[in-house]
Scaffold this motif. Structure first.
Motif, PDB file in Angstrom:
ATOM      1  N   SER A  24       0.819  -1.218   0.000  1.00 33.83           N
ATOM      2  CA  SER A  24       0.000   0.000   0.000  1.00 33.83           C
ATOM      3  C   SER A  24       0.852   1.268   0.000  1.00 33.83           C
ATOM      4  CB  SER A  24      -0.941   0.009   1.211  1.00 33.83           C
ATOM      5  OG  SER A  24      -0.193  -0.002   2.425  1.00 33.83           O
ATOM      6  N   TYR A  30      -2.922   7.279  -1.527  1.00 32.94           N
ATOM      7  CA  TYR A  30      -3.187   6.577  -0.262  1.00 32.94           C
ATOM      8  C   TYR A  30      -1.981   6.639   0.670  1.00 32.94           C
ATOM      9  CZ  TYR A  30      -4.486   2.921   3.039  1.00 32.94           C
ATOM     10  OH  TYR A  30      -4.788   2.228   4.182  1.00 32.94           O
ATOM     11  N   ASN A  31      -0.780   6.505   0.097  1.00 31.79           N
ATOM     12  CA  ASN A  31       0.421   6.476   0.936  1.00 31.79           C
ATOM     13  C   ASN A  31       0.725   7.825   1.598  1.00 31.79           C
ATOM     14  OD1 ASN A  31       1.262   7.840  -1.314  1.00 31.79           O
ATOM     15  ND2 ASN A  31       2.855   6.389  -1.906  1.00 31.79           N
ATOM     16  N   LYS A  38      -6.951   7.395   6.087  1.00 29.00           N
ATOM     17  CA  LYS A  38      -6.722   5.975   5.800  1.00 29.00           C
ATOM     18  C   LYS A  38      -7.717   5.095   6.539  1.00 29.00           C
ATOM     19  CE  LYS A  38      -1.778   6.191   4.738  1.00 29.00           C
ATOM     20  NZ  LYS A  38      -0.407   5.781   5.159  1.00 29.00           N
ATOM     21  N   GLU A  43      -7.606  -1.282   3.577  1.00 28.51           N
ATOM     22  CA  GLU A  43      -6.302  -1.254   2.896  1.00 28.51           C
ATOM     23  C   GLU A  43      -6.120  -2.435   1.943  1.00 28.51           C
ATOM     24  OE1 GLU A  43      -1.814  -1.736   4.433  1.00 28.51           O
ATOM     25  OE2 GLU A  43      -2.828   0.057   5.184  1.00 28.51           O
ATOM     26  N   CYS A  47      -5.465  -2.353  -2.149  1.00 24.08           N
ATOM     27  CA  CYS A  47      -4.333  -3.047  -2.767  1.00 24.08           C
ATOM     28  C   CYS A  47      -4.806  -3.996  -3.863  1.00 24.08           C
ATOM     29  CB  CYS A  47      -3.549  -3.821  -1.716  1.00 24.08           C
ATOM     30  SG  CYS A  47      -2.563  -2.795  -0.604  1.00 24.08           S
ATOM     31  N   THR A  89     -11.238   1.959  -5.820  1.00 24.14           N
ATOM     32  CA  THR A  89     -10.751   2.666  -4.630  1.00 24.14           C
ATOM     33  C   THR A  89     -11.829   3.532  -3.994  1.00 24.14           C
ATOM     34  OG1 THR A  89      -8.492   2.708  -5.480  1.00 24.14           O
ATOM     35  CG2 THR A  89      -9.042   4.308  -3.776  1.00 24.14           C
TER      36      THR A  89
END
Length: 245
Positions: A24, A30-31, A38, A43, A47, A89
């Protein structure tokens, strides 16, 4: 090693990593999100959707490796990959409200909305630009006083003096062969091609017109081109023929 193979293998490796629910930290957006942001997402699901998108993108690269004339198909596959990543997502990876344990501050929520909207707009612009490439380009032919000049979108032009032309004729039965370098869209194909009849040659054509002008130079090099219609192609051919004669 060809760039399509390297890219395809890289995408494939990333897809395996993501499909395992890991990596991830490699997913842009997202990171860099806050902890509170988050907390809204699953998660592993993020992914996995990223993995599906990467797998689709790798297929697009392998298609291009197999046949460079299928650039349009690779672009289409890339659009699908991006769409899967965005939809997966934003719509299928969010947790239910009751599953979010951490309180999310209003300021964080507003900031995340701005980032999401900005990312979506940027992605749509990129997709629109890439999609436009499928229908982009023209073939321009100039029959000058001493030479004929042919240019097309994303391909180096060719200028041939009439004194260097050994043969020129019309054909509706040219097998393009494989594209060595250049551009292949839905509207035109252009660049360096190779087939059994001409070897390595230059191609500048509208894909929906099979009537082509084949020009052979006294160095045994071939240039194949046309215009948007059979009528216009024949008109240019007659003009060249008069100059050569």
């Amino acid at each position: 090693m060809r760039i399509e193979l390297i890219t395809g293998l890289l995408f494939l490796a990333l897809s395996i990593l993501f499909l395992l629910g890991k990596g991830s930290f490699l997913i842009a957006g997202y990171n860099t999100s806050s902890k509170a942001e988050k907390a809204k997402y699953d998660e592993k699901k993020i992914c996995r959707y990223a993995g599906i998108a990467m797998l689709i993108a790798s297929i697009g690269q392998f298609v291009l490796l197999w046949n460079k004339n299928l650039m349009w198909l690779t672009l289409l596959v890339s659009f699908i990959a991006v769409a899967v990543a965005i939809v997966g997502t934003n719509f299928f990876s969010k947790k239910k409200v009751e599953d979010i344990n951490e309180e999310i501050k209003p300021d964080d929520n507003n900031a995340s909305k701005i980032v999401k909207i900005g990312s979506l707009v940027f992605t749509l612009i990129i997709l629109a630009g890439a999609g436009g490439l499928l229908f982009a380009g023209d073939v321009n032919v100039s029959v000058g006083k001493n030479a004929v000049e042919v240019n097309a979108f994303m391909a180096a032009g060719s200028t041939v003096k009439y004194t260097d032309i050994e043969e020129v004729y019309l054909s509706d039965d040219v097998h393009y062969g494989s594209r060595v370098g250049g551009f292949g869209g839905l509207k035109i194909s252009s660049g360096n091609f190779e087939n059994d009849e001409y070897g390595r040659y230059k191609l500048y054509v509208y894909n929906d017109n099979d009537t082509l002008i084949v020009l052979k130079t006294n160095e045994d090099k071939y240039i194949v081109f046309n215009q948007s219609s059979q009528k216009n192609t024949e008109k240019v051919y007659e003009s060249i023929l008069e100059k050569v004669s």
